[in-house]
Motif scaffolding. Structure first.
Motif, short mmCIF file in Angstrom:
data_model
loop_
_atom_site.label_atom_id
_atom_site.label_comp_id
_atom_site.label_asym_id
_atom_site.label_seq_id
_atom_site.Cartn_x
_atom_site.Cartn_y
_atom_site.Cartn_z
N MET A 1 85.06 2.97 11.53
CA MET A 1 84.24 3.85 10.70
C MET A 1 84.39 5.33 11.12
O MET A 1 84.44 5.63 12.31
CB MET A 1 82.77 3.44 10.81
N GLN A 2 84.46 6.21 10.13
CA GLN A 2 84.51 7.65 10.36
C GLN A 2 83.46 8.29 9.45
O GLN A 2 83.79 8.84 8.40
CB GLN A 2 85.90 8.19 10.06
N PRO A 3 82.19 8.23 9.83
CA PRO A 3 81.11 8.67 8.94
C PRO A 3 81.20 10.12 8.50
O PRO A 3 80.90 10.44 7.35
CB PRO A 3 79.84 8.42 9.77
N LEU A 4 81.63 11.03 9.39
CA LEU A 4 81.72 12.43 9.00
C LEU A 4 82.77 12.64 7.91
O LEU A 4 82.57 13.44 6.98
CB LEU A 4 82.04 13.29 10.23
N ARG A 5 83.86 11.95 8.04
CA ARG A 5 84.91 12.04 7.02
C ARG A 5 84.41 11.46 5.69
O ARG A 5 84.66 12.02 4.62
CB ARG A 5 86.16 11.29 7.48
N GLY A 6 83.68 10.35 5.78
CA GLY A 6 83.12 9.75 4.58
C GLY A 6 82.14 10.69 3.89
O GLY A 6 82.13 10.81 2.66
N ILE A 7 81.31 11.37 4.66
CA ILE A 7 80.33 12.31 4.11
C ILE A 7 81.02 13.49 3.44
O ILE A 7 80.64 13.92 2.34
CB ILE A 7 79.39 12.79 5.23
N ALA A 8 82.07 14.03 4.08
CA ALA A 8 82.80 15.17 3.50
C ALA A 8 83.43 14.79 2.16
O ALA A 8 83.38 15.56 1.19
CB ALA A 8 83.86 15.64 4.48
N LEU A 9 84.01 13.61 2.11
CA LEU A 9 84.61 13.14 0.86
C LEU A 9 83.56 12.96 -0.22
O LEU A 9 83.78 13.27 -1.39
CB LEU A 9 85.36 11.83 1.10
N LYS A 10 82.40 12.46 0.17
CA LYS A 10 81.31 12.27 -0.78
C LYS A 10 80.85 13.60 -1.37
O LYS A 10 80.61 13.72 -2.58
CB LYS A 10 80.15 11.57 -0.08
N LEU A 11 80.74 14.64 -0.53
CA LEU A 11 80.31 15.94 -1.00
C LEU A 11 81.29 16.52 -2.02
O LEU A 11 80.88 17.09 -3.05
CB LEU A 11 80.16 16.90 0.18
N CYS A 12 82.58 16.38 -1.75
CA CYS A 12 83.59 16.85 -2.70
C CYS A 12 83.50 16.09 -4.02
O CYS A 12 83.60 16.68 -5.11
CB CYS A 12 84.99 16.70 -2.10
N ALA A 13 83.30 14.79 -3.92
CA ALA A 13 83.18 13.96 -5.13
C ALA A 13 81.98 14.37 -5.96
O ALA A 13 82.06 14.48 -7.19
CB ALA A 13 83.09 12.49 -4.74
N VAL A 14 80.86 14.63 -5.32
CA VAL A 14 79.63 15.02 -6.02
C VAL A 14 79.85 16.32 -6.80
O VAL A 14 79.47 16.43 -7.97
CB VAL A 14 78.46 15.17 -5.03
N MET A 15 80.44 17.30 -6.16
CA MET A 15 80.68 18.59 -6.81
C MET A 15 81.56 18.41 -8.05
O MET A 15 81.28 18.95 -9.12
CB MET A 15 81.34 19.56 -5.84
N LEU A 16 82.62 17.64 -7.92
CA LEU A 16 83.53 17.44 -9.04
C LEU A 16 82.88 16.65 -10.17
O LEU A 16 83.11 16.93 -11.35
CB LEU A 16 84.80 16.73 -8.55
N PHE A 17 82.07 15.67 -9.82
CA PHE A 17 81.40 14.88 -10.85
C PHE A 17 80.41 15.74 -11.66
O PHE A 17 80.28 15.54 -12.87
CB PHE A 17 80.66 13.69 -10.23
N ILE A 18 79.74 16.68 -11.01
CA ILE A 18 78.82 17.56 -11.74
C ILE A 18 79.59 18.47 -12.69
O ILE A 18 79.17 18.71 -13.84
CB ILE A 18 77.97 18.39 -10.76
N ILE A 19 80.73 18.98 -12.24
CA ILE A 19 81.57 19.79 -13.13
C ILE A 19 82.02 18.96 -14.31
O ILE A 19 81.99 19.41 -15.47
CB ILE A 19 82.78 20.35 -12.35
N MET A 20 82.44 17.74 -14.04
CA MET A 20 82.87 16.83 -15.11
C MET A 20 81.74 16.57 -16.10
O MET A 20 81.93 16.62 -17.32
CB MET A 20 83.35 15.51 -14.50
N LEU A 21 80.53 16.31 -15.58
CA LEU A 21 79.39 16.02 -16.45
C LEU A 21 79.01 17.23 -17.30
O LEU A 21 78.58 17.07 -18.45
CB LEU A 21 78.20 15.57 -15.60
N SER A 22 79.19 18.41 -16.76
CA SER A 22 78.90 19.62 -17.54
C SER A 22 79.88 19.76 -18.72
O SER A 22 79.50 20.22 -19.80
CB SER A 22 78.95 20.86 -16.65
N LEU A 23 81.12 19.34 -18.51
CA LEU A 23 82.09 19.36 -19.61
C LEU A 23 81.73 18.32 -20.66
O LEU A 23 81.91 18.55 -21.86
CB LEU A 23 83.50 19.11 -19.06
N VAL A 24 81.25 17.16 -20.21
CA VAL A 24 80.79 16.13 -21.16
C VAL A 24 79.65 16.68 -22.00
O VAL A 24 79.61 16.48 -23.23
CB VAL A 24 80.34 14.86 -20.41
N LYS A 25 78.74 17.38 -21.37
CA LYS A 25 77.60 17.97 -22.10
C LYS A 25 78.08 19.00 -23.11
O LYS A 25 77.53 19.11 -24.21
CB LYS A 25 76.62 18.61 -21.11
N ALA A 26 79.12 19.74 -22.75
CA ALA A 26 79.63 20.79 -23.63
C ALA A 26 80.16 20.22 -24.95
O ALA A 26 80.13 20.90 -25.97
CB ALA A 26 80.72 21.58 -22.92
#
Length: 280
Positions: A1-26
């Protein structure tokens, strides 16, 4: 397990998903949710294939040990995606984000029930507090104690987000289970393949011919979603679901900024209080 690496990847994913969802809303006013899901899934496939080619893992990454596991992950994830894509047409982006915080709360509980992960009393108390925050956010839409007028569209949107949150939590737990035996790229690739097929079934229910700008946005939804999905899947490989899930809450910051700047959406004080309780 590498929890810090997992957390960093999760943060990047969250940011991109919000950008994606904003395009869906558009595009939500003109493009049905099922069609957006199709573009999100279909144009994610080239991103995954290129990623595998660059890593020299194309043959390894597409091997499958559990065909039914991938199938059910795809179906569950597609339903969750469709519900959330539909919800942004009924509610402001920050509100959809705040209510969808139910998903990581449910993920913690499902990870304990279905995966046997250890969840101690402190975390259970935090989950309970988070659910109270969700109730604070949705209360005005359901007019339980509010004196404001009842808005059926908004209430329907709340129902879509809550139902979608349940499917998201189930999908996250399923991803965690699949990563024990499957390559992360295979999980992402076959999810996109399955969701493309499922979304295509909505074609008879009123797809539209998008204009040039809408087409560009729809393609971007797929490309950004593909990258985000890779990051999300990898995050659950490096850390337990109950550890990674709470970092979903950073989505509130991105959605508030995008909602205000691009959609002129101002969050209510009660919504911010509820979101604050959840994050706390």
């Amino acid at each position: 397990m590498q929890p810090l690496r997992g957390i960093a990847l999760k943060l990047c994913a969250v940011m991109l998903f919000i950008i994606m969802l904003s395009l869906v809303k558009a595009v939500s006013a003109d493009v049905p949710a099922g069609q957006s899901v199709f573009f999100r899934s279909f144009f994610a496939i080239p991103v995954i294939v290129v990623w595998l080619l660059l890593r020299g893992e194309l043959s390894i990454g597409l091997r499958v040990r559990s065909r039914m596991g991938h199938f059910w992950r795809g179906v569950i994830g597609t339903i969750a995606m469709g519900l959330n894509f539909a919800a942004v047409g009924f509610l402001p982006l920050p509100e959809v984000t705040a209510i969808s915080f139910t998903a990581p709360l449910l993920t913690v509980l499902l990870a304990a029930l279905l995966l046997g992960e250890t969840v101690r009393m402190f975390r259970l108390c935090a989950v309970a507090l988070g659910l109270i925050g969700v109730l604070v956010v949705i209360e005005p839409r359901l007019t339980v104690f509010s004196s404001g007028p009842f808005e059926p569209r908004a209430a329907f949107g709340v129902g879509l987000v809550l139902l979608g949150a349940g499917f998201i939590a189930l999908a996250h737990v399923h991803i965690r289970k699949l990563t024990l035996s499957e390559h992360p790229a295979a999980i992402v690739f076959y999810f996109s393949l399955t969701s493309t097929s499922v979304a295509l079934c909505t074609l008879p229910f009123g797809w539209v011919l998008p204009n040039m700008m809408q087409t560009v946005l729809l393609v971007l939804i797929g490309l950004i979603g593909g990258v985000a999905q890779i990051f999300l899947t990898l995050s659950y490989r490096f850390a337990p679901a109950s550890v990674v899930a709470p970092f979903e809450y950073t989505a509130m910051l991105f959605s508030l900024m995008i909602g205000y700047v691009f959609f002129n959406e101002l969050p209510t004080l009660q919504m911010l209080i509820g979101a604050g309780i959840i994050i706390m």
